[in-house]
Design a protein around this motif. Sequence first.
Motif, PDB file in Angstrom:
ATOM      1  N   LEU A  95       0.832  -1.207   0.000  1.00  0.00           N
ATOM      2  CA  LEU A  95       0.000   0.000   0.000  1.00  0.00           C
ATOM      3  C   LEU A  95       0.871   1.265   0.000  1.00  0.00           C
ATOM      4  N   VAL A  96       1.851   1.314   0.889  1.00  0.00           N
ATOM      5  CA  VAL A  96       2.698   2.502   0.986  1.00  0.00           C
ATOM      6  C   VAL A  96       3.554   2.648  -0.272  1.00  0.00           C
ATOM      7  N   ARG A  97       4.023   1.518  -0.822  1.00  0.00           N
ATOM      8  CA  ARG A  97       4.831   1.579  -2.052  1.00  0.00           C
ATOM      9  C   ARG A  97       4.032   2.198  -3.186  1.00  0.00           C
ATOM     10  N   GLU A  98       2.764   1.827  -3.298  1.00  0.00           N
ATOM     11  CA  GLU A  98       1.922   2.388  -4.366  1.00  0.00           C
ATOM     12  C   GLU A  98       1.772   3.905  -4.199  1.00  0.00           C
ATOM     13  N   VAL A  99       1.597   4.350  -2.947  1.00  0.00           N
ATOM     14  CA  VAL A  99       1.495   5.796  -2.717  1.00  0.00           C
ATOM     15  C   VAL A  99       2.791   6.495  -3.117  1.00  0.00           C
ATOM     16  N   VAL A 100       3.916   5.926  -2.711  1.00  0.00           N
ATOM     17  CA  VAL A 100       5.215   6.533  -3.020  1.00  0.00           C
ATOM     18  C   VAL A 100       5.419   6.638  -4.524  1.00  0.00           C
ATOM     19  N   GLU A 101       5.071   5.580  -5.252  1.00  0.00           N
ATOM     20  CA  GLU A 101       5.265   5.582  -6.699  1.00  0.00           C
ATOM     21  C   GLU A 101       4.350   6.591  -7.377  1.00  0.00           C
ATOM     22  N   GLU A 102       3.182   6.814  -6.806  1.00  0.00           N
ATOM     23  CA  GLU A 102       2.275   7.816  -7.379  1.00  0.00           C
ATOM     24  C   GLU A 102       2.824   9.230  -7.204  1.00  0.00           C
ATOM     25  N   VAL A 103       3.496   9.459  -6.058  1.00  0.00           N
ATOM     26  CA  VAL A 103       4.006  10.809  -5.766  1.00  0.00           C
ATOM     27  C   VAL A 103       5.380  11.043  -6.378  1.00  0.00           C
ATOM     28  N   ARG A 104       6.117   9.961  -6.686  1.00  0.00           N
ATOM     29  CA  ARG A 104       7.510  10.089  -7.113  1.00  0.00           C
ATOM     30  C   ARG A 104       7.689  10.970  -8.361  1.00  0.00           C
ATOM     31  N   PRO A 105       6.843  10.856  -9.397  1.00  0.00           N
ATOM     32  CA  PRO A 105       7.060  11.717 -10.580  1.00  0.00           C
ATOM     33  C   PRO A 105       7.024  13.202 -10.234  1.00  0.00           C
ATOM     34  N   ALA A 106       6.053  13.620  -9.420  1.00  0.00           N
ATOM     35  CA  ALA A 106       5.975  15.034  -9.040  1.00  0.00           C
ATOM     36  C   ALA A 106       7.206  15.444  -8.231  1.00  0.00           C
ATOM     37  N   ALA A 107       7.672  14.534  -7.372  1.00  0.00           N
ATOM     38  CA  ALA A 107       8.866  14.830  -6.573  1.00  0.00           C
ATOM     39  C   ALA A 107      10.084  14.984  -7.472  1.00  0.00           C
ATOM     40  N   THR A 151      10.176  15.855 -10.560  1.00  0.00           N
ATOM     41  CA  THR A 151      10.055  17.103 -11.330  1.00  0.00           C
ATOM     42  C   THR A 151      10.589  18.284 -10.524  1.00  0.00           C
ATOM     43  N   ASN A 152      10.409  18.233  -9.220  1.00  0.00           N
ATOM     44  CA  ASN A 152      10.867  19.328  -8.340  1.00  0.00           C
ATOM     45  C   ASN A 152      12.254  19.079  -7.766  1.00  0.00           C
ATOM     46  N   GLY A 153      12.943  18.048  -8.248  1.00  0.00           N
ATOM     47  CA  GLY A 153      14.307  17.783  -7.786  1.00  0.00           C
ATOM     48  C   GLY A 153      14.368  17.208  -6.389  1.00  0.00           C
ATOM     49  N   ILE A 154      13.356  16.445  -5.998  1.00  0.00           N
ATOM     50  CA  ILE A 154      13.296  15.869  -4.645  1.00  0.00           C
ATOM     51  C   ILE A 154      13.335  14.353  -4.741  1.00  0.00           C
ATOM     52  N   GLU A 155      14.159  13.746  -3.934  1.00  0.00           N
ATOM     53  CA  GLU A 155      14.302  12.295  -3.945  1.00  0.00           C
ATOM     54  C   GLU A 155      13.455  11.677  -2.836  1.00  0.00           C
ATOM     55  N   ILE A 156      12.789  10.557  -3.148  1.00  0.00           N
ATOM     56  CA  ILE A 156      12.000   9.846  -2.148  1.00  0.00           C
ATOM     57  C   ILE A 156      12.633   8.488  -1.902  1.00  0.00           C
ATOM     58  N   ASP A 157      12.963   8.218  -0.644  1.00  0.00           N
ATOM     59  CA  ASP A 157      13.475   6.911  -0.230  1.00  0.00           C
ATOM     60  C   ASP A 157      12.376   6.185   0.542  1.00  0.00           C
ATOM     61  N   ALA A 158      12.296   4.885   0.362  1.00  0.00           N
ATOM     62  CA  ALA A 158      11.284   4.111   1.082  1.00  0.00           C
ATOM     63  C   ALA A 158      11.911   2.836   1.634  1.00  0.00           C
ATOM     64  N   GLU A 159      11.698   2.599   2.907  1.00  0.00           N
ATOM     65  CA  GLU A 159      12.153   1.379   3.568  1.00  0.00           C
ATOM     66  C   GLU A 159      10.898   0.618   4.001  1.00  0.00           C
ATOM     67  N   LEU A 160      10.499  -0.368   3.175  1.00  0.00           N
ATOM     68  CA  LEU A 160       9.193  -1.000   3.342  1.00  0.00           C
ATOM     69  C   LEU A 160       9.335  -2.513   3.499  1.00  0.00           C
ATOM     70  N   PRO A 161       8.517  -3.120   4.350  1.00  0.00           N
ATOM     71  CA  PRO A 161       8.574  -4.577   4.538  1.00  0.00           C
ATOM     72  C   PRO A 161       7.845  -5.295   3.414  1.00  0.00           C
ATOM     73  N   GLU A 162       8.186  -6.560   3.227  1.00  0.00           N
ATOM     74  CA  GLU A 162       7.508  -7.398   2.235  1.00  0.00           C
ATOM     75  C   GLU A 162       6.517  -8.306   2.956  1.00  0.00           C
ATOM     76  N   ASP A 219      -0.618   9.216   1.826  1.00  0.00           N
ATOM     77  CA  ASP A 219      -0.578  10.125   0.678  1.00  0.00           C
ATOM     78  C   ASP A 219      -0.476  11.580   1.155  1.00  0.00           C
ATOM     79  N   ASN A 220      -1.237  11.914   2.171  1.00  0.00           N
ATOM     80  CA  ASN A 220      -1.201  13.283   2.669  1.00  0.00           C
ATOM     81  C   ASN A 220       0.170  13.629   3.231  1.00  0.00           C
TER      82      ASN A 220
END
Length: 496
Positions: free
Chosen positions: A350-362, A364-375, A391-392
Motif C-alpha cells: 500500500l505505501v509503495r503504491e502511494v510513493v510511486e504515485e508521488v515520485r514523478p511530481a517529486a 520534477t521538483n528535484g526531490i528524492e524519495i526513499d522508502a524502507e518497506l517490509p515485504e 498520501d497526505n
Amino acid sequence: MDQVPDTDQLWRLTLEHSPVGMTLVAPDGTLLAVIKALCEMLGYDADQLRQKTFQEITHPDDLEADLVLLRETLAGKRSSYRLVKRYFHADGHIVWGDLSVALLRDADGQPIHFISQILDLTATQEFEGRLAAANRLIDHQRRLAEAVYDTVDVGLVFIDAAGRYETMNRRHRDFMALAFPDGHEGRAGQLGAVYAADGVTLLERDQMPSYRAVQGEEFDDARMWVGDDPITRRALSVSARTMREPDGTFAGAALAYKDVTEFMRALEVKDEFVASVSHELRTPLTSVLGHLELLEEVASELPTPVPEQLRVVERNAVRLLQLVSDLLQVAQVRDTGIQLDRVPTDVGLLVREVVEEVRPAAATNGIEIDAELPEGLFVMIDGERIRQVVDNLVTNGVKYTESGGRVRVVVDTAGDDLVIEVADTGVGIDPEDLDQLFTRFFRGRQAQVRMMPGTGLGLSIVRAIVDAHGGEVTVTSEVGCGTTFRVLLPGVRNVE
C-alpha cells in the motif's frame, strides 16, 4: 580597696551617658541645663541650647498642645505629662521626640523647674511613615485588583493544593450557576452539567479542568459547554496555570474561563454551510469529469490545442473534486465520526503504491524519495483510509521540501503495533504552530510565507483517521532542517 563614687558622682555619670535627652526647663520655657544626648539629638552644643527656650525649638504645629499641658501642670491640674512632638534640628530637619515632663516644686509648692526627658523617635516615625505609605499603596492596589478581577469578562478561580476553591470572580460565579444549578461544594472535580466540546458528552471527573489543574497539569483552550438549557448554555475555553511555593512545591492553580459561545456556534454554522455547498458541488463536478473522459476518447479528432486545454480543465476539476471530498470528509468526522472497514492489508505494498504515485511530481521538483518497506506484512486496517494518511504526509513532505532535498518513508513494527514514519529535509514548522497543526483550516507560518497552496484540512483528516484506528500521530520539527511525522497504529498485526 577601690573608692566607691558618691551618689552625686554616680548621678552625673548616669546623666552624661544616658541615651535619652534630658533638660531642666524654667517655668517660662528657658532651657536651664542639658545633657550630651539632647545636644547630639538636636545638633547644638550645650551653650547654644541654654540660650534657647523650648518654644523656639518646637515645631509650631505642636507648640500649642505642649503649652496647654504645661499650663495645666503649673496650675496644679496635673503633676506631669507626656507628648510626642516635633523639634527643629540645628540644620533645619525635623526630629521626632517622645517628651516626658515632670514639675519640681519647692516646700511651699511653688514651681522651681520642669524635668524633661526626650526619647528620639525620628527613625521610628520615618519607618512608620514609610510603612503607612506602603500600606496605602497596597490597599490601593488591592482595591484596583478587586475592581479588575470582578470587571473582566473572563471567569477566574484560584484553587489551593488540596483542591479547595479559594476565590472566584463574579463572571465565574455566573458560569458556576449554569454548570451546578443545585450548588457547588467548593472542591475541584465536582461533576455537573459540564459537557465536552461536542456539547453532548458529559465530562468525567478526571476530565474536569479544575481536577486536571489540581493534578498539576497546565493547559490552554480546553473547550467545554456548561448548562443544560440549549438557549442559556455557554461554551467555555479554559486555561490553567500552576502556582508554586518558593521551594517549588505545588501550591494550587489559577484557571481562566473565557466565553467562546458565539465562536463555537459560528463554527457549527460554517461546518453546516461547508457541508451543504460541498454536496451541491460534488454532483456537477462528477458530471464534468465524466464528460471530460468521453472527450478524451475522441481527442484525436479534435483540433490541435483542444486536447491540451481539456487536460488543463481535467487537472483543475480533479483538484476541485479532491477539495470537495476533503470538505465532505471533515463534515462526516464532525457528524458521525470516521467509519472503518478493517481488512487484512499488505501495508508495504500500500505505501509503495502511494510513493510511486508521488515520485514523478517529486522528481520534477528535484526531490528524492526513499522508502524502507517490509515485504508481505499484513495488518488489520482500513486500507483506503491509511492510504489517504500516507498520501497526505508524503505529498506534504514533497510540497514543503526544496529542490535537492529528500523525503524518507519507513514502515516498521513494534510488537503488535505498526509504525509509519515520513521524514523530510524541508522548511520545517515553527514551534508556535505545532499545537495547532492538526486543527481544521489551520495553515502554518511557513505555508503562508511561501504562499503554498492548500486548505489546512489534510492533517486534521490524518489525525481523525489515525484516532479512529485507536492510534496516535506525532510530529517533531525544526525550522530549516525538516519535519518528521510518526503514525502509531496499535495491535493491528493481530490478523485472523
